[in-house]
Design an enzyme around this catalytic site. Structure first.
Site, PDB file in Angstrom:
ATOM      1  N   GLU A 207      38.820  27.839  50.692  1.00 24.58           N
ATOM      2  CA  GLU A 207      38.610  27.342  51.340  1.00 24.58           C
ATOM      3  C   GLU A 207      37.380  26.338  51.823  1.00 24.58           C
ATOM      4  O   GLU A 207      36.343  27.296  52.149  1.00 24.58           O
ATOM      5  CB  GLU A 207      39.434  27.196  52.278  1.00 24.58           C
ATOM      6  N   CYS A 241      33.609  24.205  60.108  1.00 30.82           N
ATOM      7  CA  CYS A 241      33.491  23.220  58.687  1.00 30.82           C
ATOM      8  C   CYS A 241      34.756  22.730  59.712  1.00 30.82           C
ATOM      9  O   CYS A 241      34.272  20.686  58.451  1.00 30.82           O
ATOM     10  CB  CYS A 241      34.701  24.253  57.983  1.00 30.82           C
TER      11      CYS A 241
END
Ligand code: NAD
Length: 467
Positions: A207, A241
């Site tokens: 990720e 993010c």
């Protein structure tokens, strides 16, 4: 570390046949221990980066609780073998997918959502029946200290263990032959993790990050777009993010959009002069990161960008929510993931050109398009690629338990959340049971002329037009 890993071997073998009920008990145990430390988490978040209590609840505890609730509600269904239908050539067989725990898994987490990005994957790893070693980031030490207590209270180390420390600890853990590695962090370290996994051929979920573009077309509802973008960008002081990294605004509406952004900043965070004192704005995680952001800002300014906000107080690790207008394409702020409260807004005249620019960069973790024209939004979605996307909003795709969450190529590999997280931590074992053995024997030697004709006949059958 090595001894703990070794001690998890027997547990993992036992847990291979664990029932949904047993796994749910483990998730509940984690939930009780976590909630018992709720106030300690608030204090830790305050110490690490002055995260507002509402964001601690809404962006740390809520996603974990949601993941737990979702897993508890659906685990039985997820674990049920999935029947697989075969072509006519598979007559005489039954087939299904058996979801098996991968075994012993390693979860490496970043600092920006230190609780939700550690315990979120932990929940789905437990749902899938794995033992876990968790390595949170060294940069949010107060939060990881509380997580360590929680994990220690809920589990013996032979089931779930947490090791604190920085890259050295990660590196030592990466030497061990885990069955799966779930890494959340930067693309740079993601490459290191994947290379380490290759030594044992451990499967990986990565990720990662990247520059998330946001498009505001001339058909956008500007007030709504500005409010959503200001919220998504400046929560957690931009250290998200999936935050909009930069905005392309159509030249016909760019100035109006910037004005709406300033108005939204006033509504959400109060007047500019008082923002530093506003407890709803988190701080930058540490001084090096605050300095990095100050340097990005100086560089953009030196190249001619007009700045709204722009206050930096290194001692307090405060960087004001900042809008940058007229940023030069070669400015550093357009070269690297910003990961802080700086928002470049670029003017564009042709959607085709914007799509071309996005496609010339690595595929981002997310992409947002604001437009009241469905056709325009459809075009953007059809012609670009990104881990996830939102139309007329941002960041929320992360919170939707029914959606996979992950990147693509440079922004990541594989998915998290809900069933997709369960799947990431499971091995999908293909199982076939023969029910009519005589049929498959037609394909065995000796290859008499009759058998040859039959096999050839099957091939010819497969080329017949579909009904
Ligand atoms: P990072 O890559 O620096 O660190 C992540 C983890 O890796 C930490 O636990 C760290 O200790 C460890 N680590 C650091 N260097 C290492 C090395 N050389 N070898 C092995 N392990 C090492 O990332 P970060 O600064 O903590 O987080 C910010 C980055 O994470 C941003 O790029 C952001 O976009 C990304 N991110 C992605 C997601 C997502 O879900 N896709 C979520 C949050 C953050």
């Amino acid at each position: 570390m090595e001894a703990t890993f070794e001690s998890q071997r027997a547990t993992a073998l036992r847990w291979r046949e664990s029932t949904a009920g047993e796994r749910i008990v483990r998730i509940r145990r984690l939930r009780e221990a976590m909630l018992a430390r709720r106030e300690a988490f608030h204090e830790a978040f305050r110490r690490d980066f002055a995260k507002p209590p509402a964001e601690v609840e809404g962006t740390e505890l809520l996603p974990v609780m949601d993941e737990m609730r979702h897993a508890i509600a659906h685990l039985r269904g997820w674990m049920r073998p999935q029947r697989a239908r075969g072509a006519v050539t598979m007559l005489g067989t039954a087939a299904w997918i058996q979801f098996q725990p991968r075994g012993r898994v390693l979860v490496i987490a970043p600092w920006n959502y230190p609780l939700s990005l550690s315990f979120g994957p932990l929940v789905t790893a437990l749902a899938a029946g794995n033992t876990v070693i968790l390595k949170p980031s060294e940069m949010a030490p107060a939060v990881s200290a509380v997580m360590k207590q929680v994990v220690g209270e809920a589990f013996p180390a032979s089931e779930v263990a947490l090791f604190e420390g920085g890259p050295e600890v990660s590196q030592r853990l990466l030497e061990l032959p885990f069955d799966h590695i779930f890494f959340t962090g930067s693309t740079r370290v993601g490459r290191i993790v994947m290379a380490a996994a290759a030594r044992h051929l451990a499967s990986v979920t990565l990720e990662l990050g990247g520059k998330t573009p946001t498009i505001v077309t001339r058909h956008a509802d500007l007030r709504r777009a500005a409010e959503a973008i200001v919220w998504g960008k400046f929560m957690n002081a931009g250290q998200t993010c999936v935050a909009p990294d930069y905005v392309y605004a159509h030249q016909a509406v760019k100035d109006a959009f910037m004005a709406e952004c300033r108005a939204a900043l006033d509504r959400l965070y109060g007047a500019e002069a008082q923002r530093k004192a506003n407890a709803d704005l988190a701080r930058i995680i540490n001084e090096p990161h605050a300095r990095r952001l100050a340097a990005l800002l100086d560089d953009a300014r030196a190249r001619g960008a007009a700045v709204t906000g722009g206050e930096v107080d290194l001692a307090q690790r405060y960087v004001a929510p900042t809008l940058l207008d007229g940023v030069a394409p070669e400015a550093h702020v357009m070269q690297e993931e910003i990961f802080g409260p700086l928002l470049p807004v670029l003017a564009f005249s042709s959607l085709d050109a914007v799509i071309g620019e996005i496609n010339a960069r690595p595929k981002p973790l997310a992409l947002y398009v604001f437009s009241e024209s469905r056709d325009e939004a459809r075009q953007v979605l059809a012609r670009t690629s990104s881990g996830g996307a939102c139309v007329n909003h941002c960041v929320l795709q992360f919170a939707h338990g029914g959606l996979p969450f992950g990147g693509v190529n440079e922004s990541g590999l594989g998915n998290a959340h809900g069933f997709f997280g369960f799947r990431a931590f499971s091995h999908e074992r293909a199982v076939l049971r023969s029910t009519w053995p005589a049929l498959s024997k037609l394909f065995f030697p000796p290859f008499t002329a009759r058998r040859y004709r039959i096999i050839r006949g099957v091939v010819d059958f497969l080329k017949l037009p579909m009904p």
